[in-house]
Design an enzyme around this catalytic site. Structure first.
Site, short mmCIF file in Angstrom:
data_model
loop_
_atom_site.label_atom_id
_atom_site.label_comp_id
_atom_site.label_asym_id
_atom_site.label_seq_id
_atom_site.Cartn_x
_atom_site.Cartn_y
_atom_site.Cartn_z
N SER A 35 0.84 -1.20 0.00
CA SER A 35 0.00 0.00 0.00
C SER A 35 0.88 1.26 0.00
O SER A 35 1.69 1.42 -0.91
CB SER A 35 -0.96 -0.05 1.19
N HIS A 73 -7.81 -5.77 0.54
CA HIS A 73 -6.59 -4.97 0.57
C HIS A 73 -5.49 -5.63 1.40
O HIS A 73 -4.31 -5.49 1.07
CB HIS A 73 -6.91 -3.58 1.12
#
Length: 254
Positions: free
Chosen positions: A94, A228
């Site tokens: 990320s 995610h």
């Protein structure tokens, strides 16, 4: 570089000086070096994991978080000493993927200074950068975003004391992401692997596949099941990707 400075920024959970390679891991927004402990345990002793600890978290909680991704990349690049004889790989998840890329760009300016390979997880390529996507409103919106992504321990953000400790870090990290503009310039030359989850709302497979345009070296895309934080459920697979890179170059661009 002073050893004290390295000890401030880098965590070696399972020191392995005889490992055949070194993997430098960059945490996500709001994350800490501890996120990489389990991967370090899996890769030891073949690969030594070095996890970056950003200011403002855990034992660095008294330090001000850095709210500028480029400044943070400058400081990390200055801390990383030359890798020596063994190859050094980067892995970022990320926000950490953007940081790993920025540090790689900085180190690659010197001959042989860049990583031997770059693994970018859960983050669109710089060419697919979503301007303003990380720009959030008040603390309520910020906390809702973090809860939705699912990377925080159950109940952590419901505890008022813990929330007050975490919020300054989250504000700084998401502020850094909101203001981030990728460094322009020539592509890297090292192998790059893009990792993402098939239900990751932050990084669709085509956005991660676009990382292939940012290197002249081999590129591969791996799509896992999950959202995610798919990494949590696929650490063994990620470890296999790392050891495969250490064993030899990627065979194909994909």
């Amino acid at each position: 570089m002073a050893r004290q400075e390295e000890d401030t920024w880098l965590r070696r959970f399972h020191p392995s000086p005889d490992a055949s390679a070194e993997l430098v891991c960059f945490p996500h927004a709001g994350g800490s070096a501890a996120y990489w402990f389990a991967l370090s345990r899996l890769l030891t002793p073949a690969v030594e994991v070095v996890a970056v600890q950003y200011p403002g978290r855990q034992e660095r909680h008294r330090e001000e978080p850095v709210g500028d991704l480029h400044l943070l990349a400058d400081r990390i690049a200055a801390v990383l000493s030359p890798p020596g004889a063994r190859p050094r790989l980067f892995l970022g998840h990320s926000m950490g993927a953007s940081l790993a890329y920025e540090v790689a760009v900085r180190l690659a300016r010197a001959p042989g200074g860049g990583p031997a390979a770059l693994l970018v997880s859960g983050r669109p390529a710089p060419s697919r950068h979503r301007t303003g996507a990380d720009r959030l409103g008040d603390d309520r919106a910020l906390l809702a975003k973090v809860r939705a992504l699912g990377g925080t321990g159950p109940g952590l953000l419901d505890d008022p004391e813990m929330r007050e400790l975490v919020l300054p870090v989250l504000r700084a990290d998401y502020g850094a992401l909101a203001g981030y503009v990728p460094t322009p310039g020539p592509p890297l030359s090292c192998p790059v692997v893009g990792l993402t989850g098939d239900r990751d709302t932050e990084a669709a497979p085509d956005e991660v596949a676009a990382w292939g345009a940012h290197t002249t070296g081999p590129f591969a895309l791996r799509v896992f099941t999950g959202g995610h934080f798919f990494l949590t459920d696929h650490l063994a697979d990620v470890a296999d990707v790392v050891t495969g890179l250490v064993a030899g170059p990627l065979p194909l661009r994909a």
